[in-house]
Design a protein around this motif. Structure first.
Motif, PDB file in Angstrom:
ATOM      1  N   GLN A 136       0.900  -1.410   0.010  1.00 55.94           N
ATOM      2  CA  GLN A 136       0.030   0.111   0.005  1.00 55.94           C
ATOM      3  C   GLN A 136       0.824   1.273  -0.062  1.00 55.94           C
ATOM      4  OE1 GLN A 136      -3.592  -0.615   2.960  1.00 55.94           O
ATOM      5  NE2 GLN A 136      -1.799  -1.783   3.945  1.00 55.94           N
TER       6      GLN A 136
ATOM      7  N   PHE B 237     -10.915   3.831  -4.779  1.00 53.00           N
ATOM      8  CA  PHE B 237      -9.662   3.579  -4.092  1.00 53.00           C
ATOM      9  C   PHE B 237     -10.036   3.029  -2.790  1.00 53.00           C
ATOM     10  CE2 PHE B 237     -10.774   7.958  -2.759  1.00 53.00           C
ATOM     11  CZ  PHE B 237     -10.520   7.880  -1.452  1.00 53.00           C
ATOM     12  N   THR B 238      -8.969   2.401  -1.889  1.00 51.53           N
ATOM     13  CA  THR B 238      -9.130   2.079  -0.811  1.00 51.53           C
ATOM     14  C   THR B 238      -8.276   2.565   0.047  1.00 51.53           C
ATOM     15  OG1 THR B 238      -9.413  -0.400  -1.696  1.00 51.53           O
ATOM     16  CG2 THR B 238      -8.565  -0.237   0.607  1.00 51.53           C
ATOM     17  N   VAL B 239      -8.911   2.921   1.184  1.00 51.62           N
ATOM     18  CA  VAL B 239      -8.235   3.701   2.400  1.00 51.62           C
ATOM     19  C   VAL B 239      -8.215   3.008   3.734  1.00 51.62           C
ATOM     20  CG1 VAL B 239     -10.283   5.072   2.809  1.00 51.62           C
ATOM     21  CG2 VAL B 239      -8.079   5.892   3.592  1.00 51.62           C
TER      22      VAL B 239
ATOM     23  N   VAL C  87      -9.002  11.639   4.693  1.00 52.47           N
ATOM     24  CA  VAL C  87      -8.401  11.507   3.259  1.00 52.47           C
ATOM     25  C   VAL C  87      -9.324  11.930   2.481  1.00 52.47           C
ATOM     26  CG1 VAL C  87      -9.448   9.221   3.245  1.00 52.47           C
ATOM     27  CG2 VAL C  87      -7.130   9.792   1.851  1.00 52.47           C
TER      28      VAL C  87
ATOM     29  N   PHE D 201      -9.445  12.998  -1.995  1.00 51.44           N
ATOM     30  CA  PHE D 201      -8.692  12.582  -3.234  1.00 51.44           C
ATOM     31  C   PHE D 201      -9.436  13.432  -4.332  1.00 51.44           C
ATOM     32  CE2 PHE D 201      -6.398   8.466  -4.312  1.00 51.44           C
ATOM     33  CZ  PHE D 201      -6.032   9.173  -5.798  1.00 51.44           C
TER      34      PHE D 201
ATOM     35  N   PRO E 123      -4.233  12.676  -4.064  1.00 48.11           N
ATOM     36  CA  PRO E 123      -4.804  12.168  -2.836  1.00 48.11           C
ATOM     37  C   PRO E 123      -4.197  13.131  -1.535  1.00 48.11           C
ATOM     38  CG  PRO E 123      -3.154  10.776  -3.325  1.00 48.11           C
ATOM     39  CD  PRO E 123      -3.255  11.623  -4.398  1.00 48.11           C
TER      40      PRO E 123
ATOM     41  N   SER F  55      -3.585  13.682   2.796  1.00 46.17           N
ATOM     42  CA  SER F  55      -3.613  13.134   4.096  1.00 46.17           C
ATOM     43  C   SER F  55      -3.844  14.275   5.100  1.00 46.17           C
ATOM     44  CB  SER F  55      -2.529  12.304   4.394  1.00 46.17           C
ATOM     45  OG  SER F  55      -2.373  11.719   5.791  1.00 46.17           O
TER      46      SER F  55
ATOM     47  N   THR G  56      -1.843   7.518   6.751  1.00 41.93           N
ATOM     48  CA  THR G  56      -2.905   7.391   6.162  1.00 41.93           C
ATOM     49  C   THR G  56      -2.412   6.239   4.749  1.00 41.93           C
ATOM     50  OG1 THR G  56      -4.122   9.320   6.276  1.00 41.93           O
ATOM     51  CG2 THR G  56      -5.046   8.215   4.401  1.00 41.93           C
TER      52      THR G  56
ATOM     53  N   VAL H 258      -3.278   4.443   1.226  1.00 37.91           N
ATOM     54  CA  VAL H 258      -4.207   4.336   0.054  1.00 37.91           C
ATOM     55  C   VAL H 258      -3.800   3.174  -0.907  1.00 37.91           C
ATOM     56  CG1 VAL H 258      -4.993   6.427   0.046  1.00 37.91           C
ATOM     57  CG2 VAL H 258      -2.964   6.064  -1.312  1.00 37.91           C
TER      58      VAL H 258
ATOM     59  N   ILE I 138      -6.065   2.214  -6.817  1.00 37.93           N
ATOM     60  CA  ILE I 138      -6.742   3.303  -7.361  1.00 37.93           C
ATOM     61  C   ILE I 138      -6.949   3.026  -8.617  1.00 37.93           C
ATOM     62  CG2 ILE I 138      -6.355   5.663  -8.112  1.00 37.93           C
ATOM     63  CD1 ILE I 138      -4.201   5.748  -5.545  1.00 37.93           C
TER      64      ILE I 138
END
Length: 571
Positions: A114, A142-144, A154, A156, A268, A270, A284, A286, A289
């Motif tokens: 990540q 996206f994944t956070v 967060v 984006f 992105p 933070s 943070t 991410v 994406i």
């Protein structure tokens, strides 16, 4: 990312009751902030979520507004697919080279597959990285993962210009989704940055979001130009391990002139509620994406062409190999069209046939017939036999439209439009039925007489959903399709339609709805409208055909029309 680009401290709370928002708190800008004048001028909205399906509010494109947008993610058109970043480097590696730290970054590296980053403590603790991935009308996913959600958020950005607040030239600018956990309730919102000043547009606070440290959350953010002066913003967040929620949690439009009709990169952020001189240790993360250009199926379409207006009441268009079949219900005939304009009679009488479909693999015809109140089967020699004509010993009302799954499962509708004498009714409902390949018959939905008229029916391109037009209610409904063909989870994804009739689907899953408002209304699979194609008469049904399946054929009262499309239909 804070309130209107403000720096603020925990404890400086704003009573949201003044804005009609219960139980929620915000933070006032710290006195003396250079941007504090914006603090109370922003739109603060809670609970604006759900499907929100009013077509006028959700239209993605004004008719032909972006005629040059030929669906950038459609590989069949020879253009690149979506941008994907999975951060597959080793622990401690920097972010890939095309990412640049434009401001506030204390650390940015890769850990456990990540990307992680954290801001430098300051009066506005925000770290931003930028990548020149072209965005204008896009969906961002996206994944956070948070380490300390109580202090973190967060953001984006898309359409981002590579700037950072008011500390670069040019100042930062773009649209963003922001997920946070540091205020009284967790929330997700949509933002803009204009001349380096971040401004909240709309936010949804909900205790049920219940963000937890260390848990991956998936975020979906859609940005698209409605017209020359307006952009629509939609967003949602959910635990990666859970099913995606059906509706958008946040939906808003924005008309800031500097942000309309532009392209930019992705960025992105933070953000930390902790500010100097206190240290910030939480990162943070991410990952995964995805940036996908939105595809407008109406973009680049051709003019509506009149094939013929010499019929009585046309319906049931069906492409079969190299020709079109369609019904003229009132004239009791099924016609054949060999393009461009050679007509012949396929079946006369047709028993007032309406919807038509093919049996998979055979090309043999199924038809919904009003006169006989049945579904019929026409074999290769032209022999017509009943397929099904009753349910639990009761005759159907007047089968209207049908669609066949690749395994031979038949779904068909049975309103009472073709029931000449209401006293002949035997079924106590207007139904949607499923006939299994073994002949078993199931009533999947029993519509209320006088309230529901199930009409046009179509399967999604992946056959995981079934779409149904309820002409009486003016709704486009969708059901989930199980492996055994059974239907569940009925819900309306578009409402307020003017007598929706027949349906067809393109190969990207967009749904085309023929309406008696003399339009073909076009929707994404989730019900988001793309706009409409005007038709000279009240439209009754549609199908895709032609050698490349890029001709949209429309039946409409006395007429048959053809519309050249860029995207092909679902075969």
């Amino acid at each position: 990312m804070g309130l209107g680009g403000q720096s603020f401290a925990r404890g400086e709370e704003l009573d949201m009751a003044a804005f009609g928002v219960a139980r929620e708190s915000r933070f006032l800008p710290r006195p003396g902030s250079s941007r504090s004048r914006l603090g109370l001028a922003l739109l603060l909205v809670a609970g604006v979520c759900g499907s929100g399906l009013a077509a006028a509010a959700q239209t993605i494109f004004i008719e032909d507004f972006e005629s040059g947008n030929f669906c950038a993610w459609n590989s069949s058109l020879g253009v690149p697919g979506p941008f994907v970043e999975n951060f597959a480097g080793a622990d401690g590696d920097p972010w890939p080279a095309y990412w640049s730290a434009v401001g506030g970054v204390a650390l940015a590296d890769l850990q456990a597959g990540q990307a992680r980053f954290r801001p430098v403590p300051s009066g506005y603790s925000l770290a931003r990285l930028f990548a020149p991935v072209d965005t204008r009308d896009v969906e961002l996913r996206f994944t956070v993962v948070f380490e300390d959600i109580a202090t973190q958020g967060v953001g984006f950005y898309v359409r981002q210009n590579g700037g950072y607040l008011q500390q670069t030239t040019p100042f930062g600018q773009g649209y963003a989704v922001f997920v946070e956990g540091f205020r009284a309730l967790p929330g997700i919102g949509v933002w803009r940055e204009v001349d380096g000043v971040e401004q909240q547009i709309q936010i949804f606070f909900d205790a049920a979001l219940n963000f937890q440290n260390g848990v991956p959350y998936r975020v979906r953010f859609r940005v698209n130009q409605v017209d020359l002066a307006t952009t629509m913003l939609q967003a949602k967040v959910w635990p990666e391990a859970d099913a995606e929620p059906e509706g958008w949690q946040v939906q808003a439009t924005d008309s800031t002139p500097a942000l309309q009709g532009i392209s930019g990169g992705i960025a992105p952020d933070s953000w930390s509620a902790l500010q100097s001189p206190g240290p910030i240790t939480a990162h943070t993360f991410v990952d995964d994406i995805e940036v996908e250009a939105l595809c407008n199926p109406l973009a680049g379409r051709g003019a509506v062409e009149t094939v013929s207006e010499s019929f009585v009441f046309t319906e049931g268009p069906l492409w079969r190999g190299d020709h079109l079949l369609f019904s003229d219900i009132t004239a009791d005939t099924i016609h054949r069209l060999d393009p461009p304009a050679n007509f012949a009679v396929f079946r006369d009488p047709s028993d007032r046939a309406n919807g038509l479909a093919l049996l998979p693999g055979s090309g043999e015809l199924l038809a919904c017939e009003h006169s006989t109140r049945r579904l019929s089967h026409t074999d290769g020699a032209g022999l017509v036999t009943p397929l099904v004509d009753e349910y639990l010993g009761m005759r159907f009302n007047s089968p209207n439209d049908l669609v066949v799954r690749t395994d031979g499962t038949v779904y068909f509708t049975d309103p009472d439009y073709g029931l000449d004498n209401p006293g002949d009714r035997e079924l106590p409902f207007n139904g949607l039925f499923r006939r299994d390949p073994n002949g078993a018959l199931t009533a999947e939905w029993e519509g209320v007489i006088g309230v529901n008229q199930p009409n046009g029916v179509a399967l999604s391109s992946d056959q995981q959903q079934l779409y149904l037009a309820d002409s009486e209610a003016g709704e486009l409904l969708v059901f989930d399709v199980a492996a055994d063909g059974s239907l569940s989870n009925r819900r309306a994804i578009a409402t307020g339609l003017t007598i929706p009739d027949g349906l067809c689907v393109d190969h990207q899953g967009n749904v085309f709805v023929a309406t008696w408002a003399s339009t073909i209304e076009v929707f994404a699979a989730d019900g988001t409208p793309f706009g409409a194609i005007p038709i000279p008469q009240a439209a009754t049904n549609c199908t895709f055909g032609g050698t490349d399946f890029r001709s949209l054929y429309v039946t409409a009262q006395t007429g048959l029309y053809r519309v050249p499309m860029v995207l092909p239909g679902f075969r």
